[in-house]
Design a protein around this motif. Structure first.
Motif, PDB file in Angstrom:
ATOM      1  N   THR A  95      48.359  39.409  34.184  1.00  0.00           N
ATOM      2  CA  THR A  95      47.346  39.117  35.205  1.00  0.00           C
ATOM      3  C   THR A  95      47.982  38.486  36.434  1.00  0.00           C
ATOM      4  OG1 THR A  95      45.670  38.765  33.478  1.00  0.00           O
ATOM      5  CG2 THR A  95      45.160  37.936  35.679  1.00  0.00           C
ATOM      6  N   LEU A 144      45.469  40.639  42.050  1.00  0.00           N
ATOM      7  CA  LEU A 144      44.275  39.787  41.949  1.00  0.00           C
ATOM      8  C   LEU A 144      43.254  40.095  43.036  1.00  0.00           C
ATOM      9  CD1 LEU A 144      45.920  36.362  41.000  1.00  0.00           C
ATOM     10  CD2 LEU A 144      45.005  38.113  39.492  1.00  0.00           C
ATOM     11  N   ASN A 159      40.856  42.294  42.487  1.00  0.00           N
ATOM     12  CA  ASN A 159      39.611  42.560  41.769  1.00  0.00           C
ATOM     13  C   ASN A 159      38.766  43.616  42.486  1.00  0.00           C
ATOM     14  OD1 ASN A 159      39.964  40.661  39.575  1.00  0.00           O
ATOM     15  ND2 ASN A 159      39.586  39.041  41.055  1.00  0.00           N
ATOM     16  N   CYS A 160      39.442  44.660  42.984  1.00  0.00           N
ATOM     17  CA  CYS A 160      38.767  45.698  43.775  1.00  0.00           C
ATOM     18  C   CYS A 160      38.017  46.709  42.904  1.00  0.00           C
ATOM     19  CB  CYS A 160      39.779  46.417  44.658  1.00  0.00           C
ATOM     20  SG  CYS A 160      41.118  47.237  43.741  1.00  0.00           S
ATOM     21  N   GLY A 161      38.387  46.812  41.629  1.00  0.00           N
ATOM     22  CA  GLY A 161      37.720  47.756  40.736  1.00  0.00           C
ATOM     23  C   GLY A 161      38.251  49.169  40.821  1.00  0.00           C
ATOM     24  N   GLY A 177      37.915  43.934  36.624  1.00  0.00           N
ATOM     25  CA  GLY A 177      38.763  43.074  37.437  1.00  0.00           C
ATOM     26  C   GLY A 177      40.187  43.112  36.926  1.00  0.00           C
ATOM     27  N   CYS A 178      41.055  42.334  37.552  1.00  0.00           N
ATOM     28  CA  CYS A 178      42.476  42.341  37.184  1.00  0.00           C
ATOM     29  C   CYS A 178      42.702  41.844  35.758  1.00  0.00           C
ATOM     30  CB  CYS A 178      43.269  41.500  38.186  1.00  0.00           C
ATOM     31  SG  CYS A 178      43.317  42.212  39.842  1.00  0.00           S
ATOM     32  N   LYS A 179      41.925  40.852  35.323  1.00  0.00           N
ATOM     33  CA  LYS A 179      42.077  40.320  33.960  1.00  0.00           C
ATOM     34  C   LYS A 179      41.746  41.399  32.923  1.00  0.00           C
ATOM     35  CE  LYS A 179      42.565  37.032  30.816  1.00  0.00           C
ATOM     36  NZ  LYS A 179      41.674  35.847  30.781  1.00  0.00           N
ATOM     37  N   CYS A 201      47.015  50.565  39.070  1.00  0.00           N
ATOM     38  CA  CYS A 201      46.546  49.479  39.932  1.00  0.00           C
ATOM     39  C   CYS A 201      46.729  49.959  41.369  1.00  0.00           C
ATOM     40  CB  CYS A 201      47.346  48.198  39.693  1.00  0.00           C
ATOM     41  SG  CYS A 201      46.906  46.889  40.863  1.00  0.00           S
ATOM     42  N   CYS A 242      41.793  52.209  46.579  1.00  0.00           N
ATOM     43  CA  CYS A 242      40.991  51.502  45.564  1.00  0.00           C
ATOM     44  C   CYS A 242      39.658  52.185  45.268  1.00  0.00           C
ATOM     45  CB  CYS A 242      40.745  50.063  46.005  1.00  0.00           C
ATOM     46  SG  CYS A 242      39.613  49.903  47.419  1.00  0.00           S
TER      47      CYS A 242
END
Length: 283
Positions: A42, A47, A49-51, A57-59, A76, A177
């Motif tokens: 992570t 980070l 978190n754009c989807g 999210g990134c996690k 990613c 993204c």
């Protein structure tokens, strides 16, 4: 009096001890082990978190990568080759170079190519304009120009060109993204491979009307003539509903289709200008 205070303190101590024992056993019973590599992966991600990766999210992406044991099948869009190298190091696997992707606008209906035929004076939202079938040009497939795609972009990769009234993508900022793709009500944005040296070929039109009607509404619309399909040596172009489409997996960037298109609906990005053959005059 002292006995009362002592008994109260003892009672509270016993209650606290019992509560601590209960909490201990409950925490053991409901303990969920988390691989420490998830946190490490992570931290290596942007980070944003754009989807764009398809996860919440990134996690969530990090959890999927660690569970899989590699980056195979995962992407990613906001990451770089260094991101992949860092994640591969955490996982103890060999890094594989990323294949950058970028958003392309499949519309060239500028003010010149698709002249304004109506005045839209309402909520400045493409979604709203599309819901009431509004649009300043006569093309029912063209860009509505309200800039919803600009609003959702977290990377400052899109802006509205004041001259053409079309969104323009900043290649160095776009990470592919898909946020702009999802928000466009007319599906005019598409994520494609960025290509070596940024070279890519695509049809900048989504109009599915018959040729004469499409060209009447926009001078650079695809008219479904099929000339590009016939000349392509790699069978990379298909024609459906009067609209040509170029398969990026089959396209070899030969550019034979580009000059063949009578309306210049096929765009070749980041190619050098074609060489002009000099006429040899007879002596």
């Amino acid at each position: 009096m002292s006995n009362v205070i002592f008994l109260a303190a003892l009672s509270l101590g016993i209650i606290g001890l019992i509560a601590a024992v209960i909490i201990f056993f409950v925490s053991k019973a409901f303990y969920v082990y988390e691989d420490p590599r998830i946190e490490q992966v992570t931290e290596k991600l942007p980070l944003a978190n754009c989807g764009g990766c398809g996860f919440a999210g990134c996690k969530a992406l990090a959890e999927a990568i660690v569970k899989n044991g590699s980056m195979d099948g995962f992407m990613c869009p906001a990451g770089t080759d260094q991101t992949i190298a860092d994640i591969a190091k955490v996982l103890g696997v060999e890094a594989v170079a990323a294949n950058p992707r970028i958003a392309v606008l499949r519309c060239n209906g500028s003010c010149t190519n698709a002249p304004v035929k109506a005045f839209y004076d309402s909520a400045l939202s493409c979604v709203y304009a599309a819901s009431i079938f509004a649009g300043e040009s006569a093309c029912p497939y063209g860009c509505l120009g309200c800039g919803d795609c600009v609003s959702v972009c977290q990377f400052n990769a899109i802006f509205m060109d004041p001259e053409t009234k079309l969104p323009k993508i900043i290649e160095n900022n776009c990470v592919g993204c898909s946020a702009c793709v999802k928000v466009c009500p007319r599906k005019l944005l598409e994520i494609r491979r960025k290509g070596k040296l940024g070279k890519r070929i695509y049809v900048a039109c989504t109009n599915q009307e018959k040729g004469a009607v499409a060209k009447k509404n926009c001078s650079v619309a695809c008219i479904g003539c099929g000339k590009c399909v016939k000349i392509c040596p790699f069978e990379a172009i298909t024609l459906e509903n009067y609209l040509a489409y170029i398969d990026e997996d089959k396209c070899k960037l030969c550019r034979k289709c580009v000059p063949e298109c009578p309306t210049m609906a096929i765009h070749a990005a980041n190619f050098p200008p074609p060489k002009v053959k000099e006429e040899v005059k007879p002596e």
